[in-house]
Design an enzyme around this catalytic site. Structure first.
Site, mmCIF file in Angstrom:
data_model
loop_
_atom_site.group_PDB
_atom_site.id
_atom_site.type_symbol
_atom_site.label_atom_id
_atom_site.label_comp_id
_atom_site.label_asym_id
_atom_site.label_seq_id
_atom_site.Cartn_x
_atom_site.Cartn_y
_atom_site.Cartn_z
ATOM 1 N N LYS A 79 7.633 -1.887 9.514
ATOM 2 C CA LYS A 79 8.510 -3.030 9.266
ATOM 3 C C LYS A 79 9.246 -3.357 10.563
ATOM 4 C CE LYS A 79 9.334 -3.183 4.378
ATOM 5 N NZ LYS A 79 8.061 -2.517 4.115
ATOM 6 N N ASP A 99 4.138 -5.195 8.554
ATOM 7 C CA ASP A 99 4.568 -5.799 7.291
ATOM 8 C C ASP A 99 5.308 -7.105 7.573
ATOM 9 O OD1 ASP A 99 3.616 -3.663 5.820
ATOM 10 O OD2 ASP A 99 5.578 -2.788 5.408
ATOM 11 N N GLN A 132 2.380 -14.258 3.433
ATOM 12 C CA GLN A 132 2.894 -14.279 2.049
ATOM 13 C C GLN A 132 2.620 -15.646 1.430
ATOM 14 O OE1 GLN A 132 6.594 -13.711 3.965
ATOM 15 N NE2 GLN A 132 6.999 -11.699 3.076
ATOM 16 N N ARG A 189 -3.382 -9.093 6.035
ATOM 17 C CA ARG A 189 -3.089 -8.732 4.643
ATOM 18 C C ARG A 189 -2.435 -9.941 3.980
ATOM 19 N NH1 ARG A 189 1.468 -4.607 4.211
ATOM 20 N NH2 ARG A 189 -0.105 -3.100 4.834
ATOM 21 N N GLY A 207 4.460 -12.092 -1.685
ATOM 22 C CA GLY A 207 5.789 -12.149 -1.050
ATOM 23 C C GLY A 207 6.829 -11.548 -1.970
ATOM 24 N N ALA A 208 7.639 -10.645 -1.439
ATOM 25 C CA ALA A 208 8.539 -9.857 -2.275
ATOM 26 C C ALA A 208 10.023 -10.129 -2.018
ATOM 27 C CB ALA A 208 8.255 -8.369 -2.055
ATOM 28 N N THR A 237 -2.913 -7.415 -3.854
ATOM 29 C CA THR A 237 -2.393 -7.934 -5.125
ATOM 30 C C THR A 237 -2.847 -7.029 -6.260
ATOM 31 O OG1 THR A 237 -2.310 -9.841 -6.613
ATOM 32 C CG2 THR A 237 -4.391 -9.490 -5.452
ATOM 33 N N ARG A 287 12.664 -3.918 -5.212
ATOM 34 C CA ARG A 287 11.631 -4.968 -5.170
ATOM 35 C C ARG A 287 10.548 -4.698 -6.212
ATOM 36 N NH1 ARG A 287 12.830 -4.754 0.313
ATOM 37 N NH2 ARG A 287 11.051 -3.471 0.877
ATOM 38 N N ARG A 288 10.205 -3.420 -6.418
ATOM 39 C CA ARG A 288 9.173 -3.093 -7.428
ATOM 40 C C ARG A 288 9.704 -3.387 -8.835
ATOM 41 N NH1 ARG A 288 7.479 -2.714 -3.010
ATOM 42 N NH2 ARG A 288 7.099 -4.842 -3.584
ATOM 43 N N ALA A 311 11.952 -5.598 -9.592
ATOM 44 C CA ALA A 311 12.087 -7.049 -9.735
ATOM 45 C C ALA A 311 10.755 -7.713 -10.050
ATOM 46 C CB ALA A 311 12.669 -7.644 -8.453
HETATM 47 C C1 LIG Z 1 -0.602 -3.259 -0.258
HETATM 48 C C2 LIG Z 1 0.562 -4.176 -0.421
HETATM 49 C C3 LIG Z 1 1.332 -4.468 0.687
HETATM 50 C C4 LIG Z 1 2.391 -5.361 0.566
HETATM 51 N N1 LIG Z 1 3.086 -5.730 1.690
HETATM 52 C C5 LIG Z 1 4.041 -6.684 1.575
HETATM 53 C C6 LIG Z 1 4.676 -7.228 2.728
HETATM 54 O O1 LIG Z 1 4.416 -6.832 3.883
HETATM 55 N N2 LIG Z 1 5.611 -8.183 2.534
HETATM 56 C C7 LIG Z 1 5.943 -8.664 1.292
HETATM 57 O O2 LIG Z 1 6.781 -9.563 1.188
HETATM 58 N N3 LIG Z 1 5.373 -8.149 0.195
HETATM 59 C C8 LIG Z 1 4.433 -7.197 0.291
HETATM 60 N N4 LIG Z 1 3.816 -6.727 -0.838
HETATM 61 C C9 LIG Z 1 4.383 -7.055 -2.171
HETATM 62 C C10 LIG Z 1 3.829 -8.373 -2.702
HETATM 63 O O3 LIG Z 1 4.325 -9.450 -1.957
HETATM 64 C C11 LIG Z 1 4.197 -8.566 -4.170
HETATM 65 O O4 LIG Z 1 5.568 -8.628 -4.303
HETATM 66 C C12 LIG Z 1 3.651 -7.483 -5.083
HETATM 67 O O5 LIG Z 1 2.402 -7.039 -4.684
HETATM 68 C C13 LIG Z 1 3.494 -8.009 -6.491
HETATM 69 O O6 LIG Z 1 2.630 -9.114 -6.512
HETATM 70 P P1 LIG Z 1 1.194 -9.136 -7.240
HETATM 71 O O7 LIG Z 1 0.272 -9.861 -6.329
HETATM 72 O O8 LIG Z 1 0.779 -7.792 -7.633
HETATM 73 O O9 LIG Z 1 1.428 -10.099 -8.439
HETATM 74 P P2 LIG Z 1 2.468 -10.125 -9.651
HETATM 75 O O10 LIG Z 1 2.607 -11.576 -9.977
HETATM 76 O O11 LIG Z 1 3.687 -9.308 -9.430
HETATM 77 O O12 LIG Z 1 1.667 -9.415 -10.757
HETATM 78 C C14 LIG Z 1 0.475 -10.057 -11.215
HETATM 79 C C15 LIG Z 1 -0.118 -9.277 -12.337
HETATM 80 O O13 LIG Z 1 -0.514 -7.982 -11.865
HETATM 81 C C16 LIG Z 1 -0.379 -7.063 -12.915
HETATM 82 N N5 LIG Z 1 0.611 -6.051 -12.546
HETATM 83 C C17 LIG Z 1 1.539 -6.117 -11.567
HETATM 84 N N6 LIG Z 1 2.258 -4.972 -11.531
HETATM 85 C C18 LIG Z 1 1.772 -4.189 -12.515
HETATM 86 C C19 LIG Z 1 2.092 -2.894 -12.990
HETATM 87 N N7 LIG Z 1 3.093 -2.178 -12.472
HETATM 88 N N8 LIG Z 1 1.377 -2.384 -14.018
HETATM 89 C C20 LIG Z 1 0.387 -3.115 -14.584
HETATM 90 N N9 LIG Z 1 0.050 -4.355 -14.174
HETATM 91 C C21 LIG Z 1 0.724 -4.881 -13.168
HETATM 92 C C22 LIG Z 1 0.077 -7.827 -14.125
HETATM 93 O O14 LIG Z 1 -1.036 -8.281 -14.832
HETATM 94 C C23 LIG Z 1 0.793 -8.990 -13.499
HETATM 95 O O15 LIG Z 1 0.892 -10.102 -14.367
HETATM 96 C C24 LIG Z 1 2.719 -5.886 -0.718
HETATM 97 C C25 LIG Z 1 1.937 -5.582 -1.833
HETATM 98 C C26 LIG Z 1 0.856 -4.755 -1.687
HETATM 99 C C27 LIG Z 1 -0.001 -4.498 -2.895
#
Ligand SMILES: Cc1cc2nc3c(=O)[nH]c(=O)nc-3n(C[C@H](O)[C@H](O)[C@H](O)COP(=O)(O)OP(=O)(O)OC[C@H]3O[C@@H](n4cnc5c(N)ncnc54)[C@H](O)[C@@H]3O)c2cc1C
Length: 311
Positions: free
Chosen positions: A100, A137, A166, A187, A191-192, A229, A291-292, A294
């Site tokens: 980061k 990141d 993102q 990657r 976006g978190a 994702t 963040r997780r 949220a």
């Molecule tokens: C490898 C990796 C690196 C990342 N790096 C960054 C970064 O550098 N900067 C940044 O801003 N963000 C980062 N993120 C976080 C990212 O931006 C998202 O906030 C996070 O991944 C959640 O988005 P999602 O695509 O899983 O979709 P979401 O919309 O959160 O989830 C979509 C669907 O996935 C399934 N799902 C999600 N979580 C779960 C769970 N716990 N159990 C079961 N099903 C679930 C559900 O079906 C959900 O409806 C990273 C994520 C990953 C995976």
């Protein structure tokens, strides 16, 4: 709405104290974080690699306010890479590191960009010697320009340095076009962080559509897309697009967070895809945990229920 409240709460010191000291927090943290030490991180990495996954390790911490703290974070990465190399898990990029920029000094007043660039270059050098790579990141939207500039400069010396885009940012399809070039490791995530409407898409369905669009740009280009994702629909679209464009399974990868949808991680791996697990470790897990929580109300319910039952 809940997401906004939680992300806002992440900066409250009172809430931080309450959450950090609740006994149940330890169990919730253990689900998402490898442990506090590099030895913990190595043990989980070895297990994941033995199972067939690749790994990217994140030493937890962000928004460093002191140059000494940034230097200490950089040292953590250097000794982690040494440990990983000695354990034989870095060759072929099986275990790499994610850094980061604000943990390495980007937000420091004055020469923050130069401080972060210096630390990242040093980490890249040690990673290269160990046969692996580094991914930068992406953090809050206010750091995007500086981060992309920093990566572009460092790529002159370390062409395999990865970066993150993102899909919730309105600018991102354009950044994907720029970065979908040979040799580039990008990657893509949703976006978190919190961001105002002017710079970010406000509606989740729009963020998802933007993700699909960005993914197409990256998969159709000659680079190495890293599709981060857990979203089942987007994963399906990715597989379909990769097959229809004749992409080799090792020319892109799926990435997921440690502890999130482990069954899906395994399913993808068994289907022949490359899957990299993002594995955080360290003591500074608070911002990461919030963040997780949220992202997924079910995680929060699990946490609150456990908190209530233990009093
Ligand atoms: C490898 C990796 C690196 C990342 N790096 C960054 C970064 O550098 N900067 C940044 O801003 N963000 C980062 N993120 C976080 C990212 O931006 C998202 O906030 C996070 O991944 C959640 O988005 P999602 O695509 O899983 O979709 P979401 O919309 O959160 O989830 C979509 C669907 O996935 C399934 N799902 C999600 N979580 C779960 C769970 N716990 N159990 C079961 N099903 C679930 C559900 O079906 C959900 O409806 C990273 C994520 C990953 C995976």
């Amino acid at each position: 709405m809940l997401r906004q409240v939680l992300l806002a709460a992440s900066s409250s010191q009172g809430i931080r104290r309450l959450v950090s000291t609740a006994p149940v927090t330890r169990d919730v943290v253990a689900r998402f974080v490898a442990g506090e030490s590099a030895a913990d991180a190595l043990a989980v990495t070895e297990r994941l690699i033995a199972d067939g996954f690749t790994v990217t390790l994140d030493y937890l911490g962000e928004d460093t306010t002191e140059p000494l703290e940034a230097a200490a974070a950089a040292r953590q990465y250097l000794s982690l890479l040494e440990r990983l190399r000695a354990a034989g898990v870095t060759s072929g990029g099986r275990a790499e590191v994610s850094v980061k920029p604000t943990a390495l000094g980007l937000g420091l007043p004055g020469d923050g960009e130069a401080v972060a660039a210096g630390h990242i270059a040093e980490i890249c050098e040690v990673a290269r010697a160990a046969g692996t790579t580094v991914t930068v990141d992406m953090e809050d939207h206010t750091h995007v320009d500086a981060t992309l500039q920093l990566v572009a400069k460092l790529r002159a010396d370390y062409p395999d340095l990865g970066c993150v885009l993102q899909s919730y940012l309105r600018r991102t399809p354009g950044d994907c076009e720029t970065l979908a070039v040979a040799g580039s490791r990008v990657r893509l995530c949703k976006g978190a962080y919190r961001a105002p409407d002017g710079v970010a898409l406000a509606v989740r369905s729009e963020v998802d559509r933007a993700y699909a669009r960005c993914m197409r740009i990256l998969l159709d280009g000659p680079g190495h897309p890293m599709l981060a994702t857990h979203d089942p629909r987007l994963i399906e679209i990715a597989g379909f697009r990769a097959r229809s464009t004749g992409r080799a399974p090792d020319s892109f990868e799926y990435q997921m967070l440690y502890g999130v949808r482990p069954d899906e991680q395994r399913r993808l791996l068994d289907s022949g895809a490359r899957v990299r697990v993002y594995l955080p470790y360290g003591r500074d897990w608070y911002g990461y945990l919030v963040r997780r929580l949220a992202e997924r109300p079910a995680n929060l319910t699990f946490f609150l229920r456990a908190l209530a039952s233990r009093g």
